[in-house]
Design a protein around this motif. Structure first.
Motif, PDB file in Angstrom:
ATOM      1  N   ASP A   9       0.985  -1.292  -0.111  1.00  0.00           N
ATOM      2  CA  ASP A   9       0.018   0.059   0.020  1.00  0.00           C
ATOM      3  C   ASP A   9       0.636   1.120   0.047  1.00  0.00           C
ATOM      4  O   ASP A   9       1.492   1.617   0.890  1.00  0.00           O
ATOM      5  N   TYR A  11       0.006   4.243  -0.297  1.00  0.00           N
ATOM      6  CA  TYR A  11      -0.810   5.542  -0.196  1.00  0.00           C
ATOM      7  C   TYR A  11      -0.888   5.693   1.406  1.00  0.00           C
ATOM      8  O   TYR A  11      -0.736   4.833   2.385  1.00  0.00           O
ATOM      9  N   ARG A  13      -2.064   6.852   5.061  1.00  0.00           N
ATOM     10  CA  ARG A  13      -3.302   6.512   5.871  1.00  0.00           C
ATOM     11  C   ARG A  13      -4.004   7.859   6.008  1.00  0.00           C
ATOM     12  O   ARG A  13      -3.786   9.002   5.717  1.00  0.00           O
ATOM     13  N   PRO A  14      -5.615   7.615   5.959  1.00  0.00           N
ATOM     14  CA  PRO A  14      -6.503   8.895   5.621  1.00  0.00           C
ATOM     15  C   PRO A  14      -6.108   9.883   6.908  1.00  0.00           C
ATOM     16  O   PRO A  14      -6.563  11.026   6.664  1.00  0.00           O
ATOM     17  N   GLY A  15      -5.763   9.544   8.065  1.00  0.00           N
ATOM     18  CA  GLY A  15      -5.772  10.355   9.331  1.00  0.00           C
ATOM     19  C   GLY A  15      -4.391  11.043   9.042  1.00  0.00           C
ATOM     20  O   GLY A  15      -4.328  11.876  10.260  1.00  0.00           O
ATOM     21  N   GLN A  17      -1.812  13.954   8.908  1.00  0.00           N
ATOM     22  CA  GLN A  17      -1.887  15.364   9.060  1.00  0.00           C
ATOM     23  C   GLN A  17      -0.723  16.144   8.489  1.00  0.00           C
ATOM     24  O   GLN A  17      -0.513  17.288   8.198  1.00  0.00           O
ATOM     25  N   THR A  80       5.226   5.780   8.410  1.00  0.00           N
ATOM     26  CA  THR A  80       4.334   6.643   9.460  1.00  0.00           C
ATOM     27  C   THR A  80       4.533   6.057  10.847  1.00  0.00           C
ATOM     28  O   THR A  80       4.432   4.838  11.261  1.00  0.00           O
ATOM     29  N   ASP A  83      -0.965   7.809  13.725  1.00  0.00           N
ATOM     30  CA  ASP A  83      -1.977   7.976  12.646  1.00  0.00           C
ATOM     31  C   ASP A  83      -1.978   9.408  11.835  1.00  0.00           C
ATOM     32  O   ASP A  83      -2.801   9.573  10.986  1.00  0.00           O
ATOM     33  N   SER A  84      -1.117  10.350  12.605  1.00  0.00           N
ATOM     34  CA  SER A  84      -1.155  11.749  11.886  1.00  0.00           C
ATOM     35  C   SER A  84       0.218  12.105  11.536  1.00  0.00           C
ATOM     36  O   SER A  84       0.142  13.218  10.937  1.00  0.00           O
TER      37      SER A  84
END
Length: 200
Positions: A9, A11, A13-15, A17, A80, A83-84
């Protein structure tokens, strides 16, 4: 120990920032490519070329008898942390003839991790000096090679003439856990410096 498996993957993570650019710097054959490869959650971008006899005339190969390739531009990886927060890792070439290239790579970076080797400790001064001139904060990670003499961190700190506030840790660039801990040390240090990561 091998490199951490890269995720299919690509991409974020959606969260997420905050994205932060960090450099991994150090002299020739100190383990930068291995370090980035051990940490990257994506397949790392590498610009390695086979070392030639011509290169041996300008590169110091002492203590690097097993090395057959060298980075000629950069290594790139992504990690990563939570999460942000995502880290973009740029491993720089270590030969002096590429110094202008890696100095250009400092633009937009919030900090650097200097990999050091007790067998060639004096070669770290050039890299730390450039970072200090550019005002780029850094931490130092002592990459433990199997055939290196064992020195205490206090001895290494004194030999490198590090400021008391400059973090110094040990790591094994082949080990994802050890390398992650070294990188977290740098990130925590940057967080103490006027919240650098919060304003990335």
């Amino acid at each position: 120990m091998g490199s951490a498996p890269a995720s299919d993957d690509v991409y974020l993570r959606p969260g997420v920032q905050t994205a932060v650019k960090l450099l991994v710097v150090g002299h020739f054959a100190v383990g930068k490519t291995t370090f980035v490869g051990a940490l990257s959650e994506i397949r790392p971008l590498r610009t390695e070329e086979i070392m030639t006899e011509a290169g041996a005339l300008v590169d110091d190969l002492a203590g690097t008898t097993d090395k057959t390739t060298t980075t000629v531009a950069l290594d790139f990886g992504r990690l990563t942390l939570n999460d942000s927060l995502v880290l973009y890792l740029f491993g720089t070439p270590g030969q002096q003839r590429f110094s202008e290239l890696w100095q250009d790579m400092t633009h937009g970076a919030l900090g650097a991790l200097v990999l050091a080797d007790t067998r060639r400790l004096g070669e770290s001064f050039e890299f730390m000096g450039v970072l200090e001139e550019l005002g780029l904060p850094y931490a130092v990670a002592l990459n433990d090679f199997d055939d290196a003499s064992a020195y205490g961190l206090a001895e290494v700190r004194e030999a490198l003439d590090l400021l008391p506030s400059t973090p110094l840790v040990r790591c094994d660039a082949r080990d994802p856990v050890s390398s992650t801990e070294a990188l977290i040390t740098l990130v925590e240090y940057l967080l103490t410096r006027t919240g650098d990561l919060e304003h990335a």
